[in-house]
Write an enzyme that holds these catalytic residues in place. Sequence first.
Site, PDB file in Angstrom:
ATOM      1  N   HIS A  86       0.836  -1.192   0.000  1.00  0.00           N
ATOM      2  CA  HIS A  86       0.000   0.000   0.000  1.00  0.00           C
ATOM      3  C   HIS A  86       0.874   1.246   0.000  1.00  0.00           C
ATOM      4  O   HIS A  86       2.044   1.217   0.386  1.00  0.00           O
ATOM      5  CB  HIS A  86      -0.921  -0.009   1.212  1.00  0.00           C
ATOM      6  CG  HIS A  86      -2.001  -1.037   1.120  1.00  0.00           C
ATOM      7  ND1 HIS A  86      -2.988  -1.162   2.052  1.00  0.00           N
ATOM      8  CD2 HIS A  86      -2.252  -1.981   0.181  1.00  0.00           C
ATOM      9  CE1 HIS A  86      -3.812  -2.126   1.709  1.00  0.00           C
ATOM     10  NE2 HIS A  86      -3.375  -2.654   0.566  1.00  0.00           N
ATOM     11  N   GLU A  88       0.851   3.836   1.924  1.00  0.00           N
ATOM     12  CA  GLU A  88       1.347   4.169   3.261  1.00  0.00           C
ATOM     13  C   GLU A  88       2.550   3.312   3.608  1.00  0.00           C
ATOM     14  O   GLU A  88       3.537   3.788   4.178  1.00  0.00           O
ATOM     15  CB  GLU A  88       0.268   3.936   4.332  1.00  0.00           C
ATOM     16  CG  GLU A  88      -1.049   4.587   4.045  1.00  0.00           C
ATOM     17  CD  GLU A  88      -2.026   3.648   3.347  1.00  0.00           C
ATOM     18  OE1 GLU A  88      -1.697   3.126   2.253  1.00  0.00           O
ATOM     19  OE2 GLU A  88      -3.138   3.458   3.852  1.00  0.00           O
ATOM     20  N   CYS A 114      -6.133   1.181   5.475  1.00  0.00           N
ATOM     21  CA  CYS A 114      -6.717  -0.099   5.876  1.00  0.00           C
ATOM     22  C   CYS A 114      -6.215  -0.427   7.289  1.00  0.00           C
ATOM     23  O   CYS A 114      -5.361   0.271   7.834  1.00  0.00           O
ATOM     24  CB  CYS A 114      -6.317  -1.200   4.895  1.00  0.00           C
ATOM     25  SG  CYS A 114      -4.574  -1.707   5.027  1.00  0.00           S
ATOM     26  N   CYS A 117      -2.332  -0.995   7.525  1.00  0.00           N
ATOM     27  CA  CYS A 117      -1.600   0.273   7.482  1.00  0.00           C
ATOM     28  C   CYS A 117      -1.846   1.093   8.742  1.00  0.00           C
ATOM     29  O   CYS A 117      -0.927   1.759   9.238  1.00  0.00           O
ATOM     30  CB  CYS A 117      -1.969   1.060   6.232  1.00  0.00           C
ATOM     31  SG  CYS A 117      -1.378   0.268   4.724  1.00  0.00           S
TER      32      CYS A 117
END
Length: 166
Positions: A86, A88, A114, A117
């Site tokens: 992801h 992040e 999410c 993260c």
Amino acid sequence: MKAKKRKKDLRPSWDEYFLEIASIVSKRSTCLRRKVGALIVKERRILATGYNGTPSGIRHCSEIGCLRIKLKVPSGQRHELCRGLHAEQNALLQAALYGIGLKDSALYITNQPCIICAKMIINAGIKEVVISGEYPDKLAREFLDEAGIKIRKYQQTSRPADQQTS
């Protein structure tokens, strides 16, 4: 005689500025389902950026296809079936790779994080998350709230043409 007052240039707010940069970062994404960009900022200085995509040296989904699409996995579920990281995660890893401390920084991201993260954000010492888009993960928001991390959705407001944001 008084000099005619010049109209000031319209400047974006800091939130708008950083989220626009995150949006540009998202354009590097190799994900076939969702393009996400992230920016970590401290004291109005950019520390790291990240976009969602496969790890370095791994073939992109655009080359070999997306298993999540093939299996019809709903958004926000079964993250382990994704080849990519992801946005992040990539921003956090870039900071770690170059020895950049993130304590008390802010994360600007094009979508809500999410749960995976969110846990990383908490342990990285990030104090605020600013999002421009939603993501279907209620638990992530609950974790961030419980950890005392401020999460807010940026709402663009119209400003008078002669207003300048500092």
